[in-house]
Structure formats: structure tokens, C-alpha cells
Design an enzyme around this catalytic site. Structure first.
Site, PDB file in Angstrom:
ATOM      1  CD  GLU A 130      -2.492   1.204   2.764  1.00  0.00           C
ATOM      2  OE1 GLU A 130      -3.532   1.871   2.851  1.00  0.00           O
ATOM      3  OE2 GLU A 130      -2.038   0.541   3.722  1.00  0.00           O
TER       4      GLU A 130
ATOM      5  CE  LYS B   4      -7.307   1.564   3.557  1.00  0.00           C
ATOM      6  NZ  LYS B   4      -6.126   2.087   4.300  1.00  0.00           N
TER       7      LYS B   4
ATOM      8  CB  CYS C 198      -4.390  -1.512   4.418  1.00  0.00           C
ATOM      9  SG  CYS C 198      -3.439  -1.584   5.960  1.00  0.00           S
TER      10      CYS C 198
END
Length: 258
Positions: free
Chosen positions: A44, A110, A144
Site C-alpha cells: 500500500e 480504498k 489494508c
């Protein structure tokens, strides 16, 4: 149609808020990877680390890294996937790009921004799940904090591979290890997680623990060290296991709203 997918996961320390140095570092590491790898997975925010100061990064760096990914994919004849800070229409995104050697591009923003670090106040959250096909495999990429939310990754599309790119700190690494295995088992899909190592500019430590797990949650690769991990995914493992253990056919039927 290909029946295998060869992966390389680059687990490494990152230069804090320094895209130029990170691109140079990754380019050197990629040059040492075997040419028969199909997909290279990067962490990331692989050009900056997990910074909440995106305004410190030049606007040109978004396009610069995107163009760099396309160049490296073409030169190495290998697809790349990883997330970067991306600025668009005056807003910042934690955006993952998949870039294939033929120039095909897929993007994912995300969904679950990390409120504990204030990511939700700095970066725009995504709203669309991404599924794409590459080398005969259906792939679902995530970033994540998305790992903590199983409903978002729920395998209603019959994807084969679930990929998480992360900056996951040492103090919560047990959750990372546990949830990667859980996501593989519950979705009956390969689950791939690449994390960084080292210490960032805010003194948060990252222990690696990148791993690749099969449909039953068995590890194919795992490491705590700064290194490149390799594994070969087999489509037959997915299809034969799902045929034998028909758990996905019993999944709950519901739709996400909002």
C-alpha cells in the site's frame, strides 16, 4: 486459458514521502525478478508510506508513478499491482492500480479508510468493488483496512484470488495473520497479503508477515524479512476444492445497500 498464476510479492522498507527514491528502489528489485513471473504485488502507498500529508507530494507524482507502472510492466512483461496517493479533481485517493504488460489498467479506491489514523479526513473513500480477469483468474484487489470487513470481500462473484496490499503495523499484526487466513477459508479463494517492513516517518514499525494462502487457508509462502516472496497459484486447486466442498453454494443471500 492459463491454469497457473505466478506471483512475486515485494516485502520491503519504504522511503518516507519520497516517490522518486521508492520508484528507483522498486525498479532495482523488479530487475532481479525472474521473467516468468505473471504478477508483481507491491505494498500500500508504495511510493510514500502511509502518510496523512498527501499535500506534501507533488501533483505530478500521481501521474509519474502511474506512468512508471506502465513502463515497468511493459519492460518486464509482468503485471504490477499496488496502491499510491492519487490526486484527481482536487481530491486525494488511496488508489490501487493493476497494470498489465499490454497496457490494460484497472483501478480501485480504498473503501474503508482508516479512521484511527485520520485517513477518512484526508482521502476520499471508494464505493465500488473491483473484480477483473488476468491470465484466466478472476482477481479481487483490496487495501489494508478493508481486511477487517468480511462483508465487503464476500465472494459473490466467484473470484479466484483475493489480494490485499498494506501498511499493517506490528502492534496489530496478529489480526493481519488471522484475517488473511480467514478471508481465504470463508471465500474459498487464494488470499494474498503484502505488507511493508521497517519504520515510517511517524515511528510506526512494520513487521512484514506477507503471505499467500490457498483455498483452505494453508500457507504457500510467508516471511517476516525484507525479501521477495514467490508462489504459483493453480486454477485446478480452486475448482476441484469448490467442487468437493460446496460451501459457497450455501452462502447467505443478501445485497449491500449504500
Amino acid at each position: 486459458m492459463s491454469t497457473t498464476l505466478k506471483l512475486a510479492l515485494i516485502q520491503t522498507d519504504l522511503y518516507w514521502e519520497d516517490p522518486v527514491s521508492n520508484r528507483k528502489m522498486f525498479e532495482e528489485k523488479i530487475e532481479g525478478i525472474s521473467s516468468d513471473v505473471d504478477l508483481i504485488v507491491l505494498p500500500e502507498m508504495f511510493t510514500t508510506g502511509f502518510t496523512m500529508k498527501p499535500e506534501k507530494i507533488l501533483l505530478s507524482e500521481s501521474k509519474g508513478t502511474f506512468d512508471w507502472m506502465k513502463k515497468i510492466a511493459q519492460q518486464s512483461n509482468t503485471a504490477l499491482i499496488g496502491s499510491i496517493i492519487f490526486q484527481e479533481n482536487g481530491k486525494f485517493f488511496n488508489r490501487l492500480f493493476f497494470v498489465s504488460p499490454d497496457g490494460t489498467v484497472e483501478a480501485y479506491d480504498k473503501k474503508h479508510t482508516f479512521t484511527l489514523a485520520g485517513e477518512d479526513e484526508v482521502y476520499e473513500a471508494g464505493s465500488e468493488k473491483l473484480i477483473f480477469e488476468y491470465k484466466g483468474f478472476k482477481i479481487c484487489p483490496m487495501i489494508c483496512y478493508d481486511l477487517r470487513f468480511p462483508v465487503w470481500s464476500r465472494n459473490v462473484e466467484d473470484y479466484d484470488v483475493l489480494i490485499y496490499v498494506a501498511n499493517w503495523p506490528s502492534k496489530r499484526i496478529n489480526a493481519w495473520d488471522t484475517l488473511l487466513k480467514a478471508r481465504a477459508i470463508e471465500n474459498m479463494a487464494y488470499c494474498v497479503g503484502v505488507n511493508r517492513t521497517g519504520t515510517d516517518g511517524l515511528d510506526y514499525e512494520y513487521p512484514g508477515h506477507s503471505g499467500i494462502y490457498d483455498v483452505l487457508g494453508e500457507p504457500l509462502a510467508f516471511s517476516k524479512d525484507e525479501e521477495i516472496l514467490y508462489a504459483t497459484l493453480n486454477k485446478e486447486h480452486v475448482t476441484s476444492t469448490r467442487k468437493q466442498l460446496r460451501f459457497l453454494e450455501d452462502r447467505d443471500r443478501f445485497s449491500l445497500i449504500g
